[in-house]
Design a protein around this motif. Sequence first.
Motif, mmCIF file in Angstrom:
data_model
loop_
_atom_site.group_PDB
_atom_site.id
_atom_site.type_symbol
_atom_site.label_atom_id
_atom_site.label_comp_id
_atom_site.label_asym_id
_atom_site.label_seq_id
_atom_site.Cartn_x
_atom_site.Cartn_y
_atom_site.Cartn_z
ATOM 1 N N GLU A 113 0.821 -1.222 0.000
ATOM 2 C CA GLU A 113 0.000 0.000 0.000
ATOM 3 C C GLU A 113 0.852 1.269 0.000
ATOM 4 O OE1 GLU A 113 -3.362 0.519 -0.273
ATOM 5 O OE2 GLU A 113 -3.411 -1.622 -0.751
ATOM 6 N N GLY A 114 2.165 1.127 -0.144
ATOM 7 C CA GLY A 114 3.028 2.295 -0.262
ATOM 8 C C GLY A 114 3.782 2.693 0.994
ATOM 9 N N PHE A 115 3.642 1.930 2.064
ATOM 10 C CA PHE A 115 4.386 2.219 3.283
ATOM 11 C C PHE A 115 5.805 1.669 3.167
ATOM 12 C CE2 PHE A 115 0.052 2.566 4.724
ATOM 13 C CZ PHE A 115 0.090 3.580 5.674
ATOM 14 N N THR A 116 6.715 2.253 3.916
ATOM 15 C CA THR A 116 8.086 1.763 4.016
ATOM 16 C C THR A 116 8.226 1.068 5.359
ATOM 17 O OG1 THR A 116 8.867 3.647 2.725
ATOM 18 C CG2 THR A 116 10.515 2.441 4.000
ATOM 19 N N ALA A 117 8.784 -0.131 5.345
ATOM 20 C CA ALA A 117 8.933 -0.910 6.579
ATOM 21 C C ALA A 117 10.324 -0.721 7.168
ATOM 22 C CB ALA A 117 8.691 -2.387 6.288
ATOM 23 N N GLU A 118 10.379 -0.766 8.495
ATOM 24 C CA GLU A 118 11.664 -0.695 9.199
ATOM 25 C C GLU A 118 11.654 -1.731 10.317
ATOM 26 O OE1 GLU A 118 14.025 2.122 12.371
ATOM 27 O OE2 GLU A 118 12.582 3.093 11.045
ATOM 28 N N ARG A 119 12.793 -2.379 10.472
ATOM 29 C CA ARG A 119 12.966 -3.326 11.579
ATOM 30 C C ARG A 119 14.016 -2.735 12.514
ATOM 31 N NH1 ARG A 119 10.708 -8.284 10.079
ATOM 32 N NH2 ARG A 119 10.214 -8.374 7.876
ATOM 33 N N PRO A 120 13.564 -2.047 13.562
ATOM 34 C CA PRO A 120 14.521 -1.431 14.488
ATOM 35 C C PRO A 120 15.232 -2.493 15.322
ATOM 36 C CG PRO A 120 12.294 -1.180 15.310
ATOM 37 C CD PRO A 120 12.184 -1.832 13.965
ATOM 38 N N PRO A 121 16.280 -2.109 16.040
ATOM 39 C CA PRO A 121 17.001 -3.078 16.871
ATOM 40 C C PRO A 121 16.125 -3.703 17.961
ATOM 41 C CG PRO A 121 18.184 -0.970 16.791
ATOM 42 C CD PRO A 121 16.893 -0.795 16.065
ATOM 43 N N TRP A 165 10.712 -6.116 19.811
ATOM 44 C CA TRP A 165 9.318 -6.235 20.223
ATOM 45 C C TRP A 165 8.357 -5.470 19.314
ATOM 46 C CZ3 TRP A 165 7.593 -1.377 21.681
ATOM 47 C CH2 TRP A 165 8.570 -0.458 22.064
ATOM 48 N N LEU A 166 8.886 -4.875 18.235
ATOM 49 C CA LEU A 166 8.039 -4.128 17.320
ATOM 50 C C LEU A 166 8.717 -3.989 15.972
ATOM 51 C CD1 LEU A 166 8.087 -0.274 17.899
ATOM 52 C CD2 LEU A 166 9.945 -1.755 18.536
ATOM 53 N N VAL A 167 7.910 -3.597 14.988
ATOM 54 C CA VAL A 167 8.390 -3.138 13.694
ATOM 55 C C VAL A 167 7.704 -1.805 13.437
ATOM 56 C CG1 VAL A 167 8.916 -5.431 12.749
ATOM 57 C CG2 VAL A 167 6.625 -4.457 12.442
ATOM 58 N N VAL A 215 4.275 4.637 12.238
ATOM 59 C CA VAL A 215 3.321 3.807 12.966
ATOM 60 C C VAL A 215 4.090 2.619 13.526
ATOM 61 C CG1 VAL A 215 1.271 2.343 12.785
ATOM 62 C CG2 VAL A 215 1.392 4.490 11.483
ATOM 63 N N ASP A 216 3.919 2.366 14.823
ATOM 64 C CA ASP A 216 4.528 1.199 15.460
ATOM 65 C C ASP A 216 3.562 0.028 15.394
ATOM 66 O OD1 ASP A 216 6.858 2.562 16.196
ATOM 67 O OD2 ASP A 216 6.047 3.120 18.166
ATOM 68 N N LEU A 217 4.079 -1.121 14.988
ATOM 69 C CA LEU A 217 3.333 -2.378 15.019
ATOM 70 C C LEU A 217 4.002 -3.223 16.105
ATOM 71 C CD1 LEU A 217 3.101 -3.016 11.172
ATOM 72 C CD2 LEU A 217 1.337 -2.045 12.652
ATOM 73 N N ILE A 218 3.355 -3.278 17.243
ATOM 74 C CA ILE A 218 3.943 -3.873 18.446
ATOM 75 C C ILE A 218 3.403 -5.288 18.636
ATOM 76 C CG2 ILE A 218 4.145 -3.630 20.956
ATOM 77 C CD1 ILE A 218 3.629 -0.560 20.462
ATOM 78 N N HIS A 219 4.314 -6.241 18.790
ATOM 79 C CA HIS A 219 3.859 -7.610 19.010
ATOM 80 C C HIS A 219 4.205 -8.123 20.406
ATOM 81 C CE1 HIS A 219 7.954 -9.131 18.235
ATOM 82 N NE2 HIS A 219 7.978 -8.276 17.224
ATOM 83 N N ARG A 220 4.967 -7.324 21.178
ATOM 84 C CA ARG A 220 5.265 -7.719 22.561
ATOM 85 C C ARG A 220 5.345 -6.475 23.445
ATOM 86 N NH1 ARG A 220 9.886 -10.326 21.874
ATOM 87 N NH2 ARG A 220 11.171 -8.880 23.027
ATOM 88 N N PRO A 221 4.191 -5.880 23.756
ATOM 89 C CA PRO A 221 4.215 -4.717 24.653
ATOM 90 C C PRO A 221 4.558 -5.158 26.070
ATOM 91 C CG PRO A 221 1.955 -5.371 24.253
ATOM 92 C CD PRO A 221 2.828 -6.260 23.388
#
Length: 192
Positions: free
Chosen positions: A66-74, A77-79, A89-95
């Motif tokens: 959909e045109g977003f750029t993804a980042e995998r930070p160090p 627990w999130l991308v 936008v944070d996509l959190i999988h382990r808050p």
Amino acid sequence: MAHRGDEGLLHTLKRVAATLKQSDVPFALGGSFAVYAHGGHSSDHDVDFLIREEDVERALAALVAEGFTAERPPEDWLVKVYDDQGRMVDLIHRPVETPVTDETFGDTVTRCVDAIHMPVLSASQLMVHKLLSFSQHYCDFARGLPLARSLREQIDWDRVRKETANSPYAEAFLVLLDRLDVVPSDGKELAA
């Protein structure tokens, strides 16, 4: 709902939510926009979605399409995704060191966020997450006070006390709420 200047972020939130919904990726809105969705006030202005770890790749693929750029930070627990204006936008999988599960999604309410219905973390769960984020490295009670004050009637304070009982920072915050007459520390209602 959004403050002036947050309209762009709100648009980005809506695009991410719509993409996740269309891709059948289960999610819940968290963070400051979830507080707003409940009618409360937050001092933060960010977009947080909770997703299960097993859905991360599917969510990223749908959002990149959909045109977003993804980042995998160090942090593991999130991308993150960014729109074409650089809004994050944070996509959190382990808050707060707890994996997002179907049970997490069961602790939501459906709210209309700027004309899109979506699952939003319960006010109680938002308060638990906020309190469990406090540590010796980060303990800014000023960020928790607006949430506690504005959503206090929607929060199950006994549940919050139970789920944060092992945190001395949460305990100190709850004592502060009592001393400020926001919520009594014994769980009894304040006299009106």
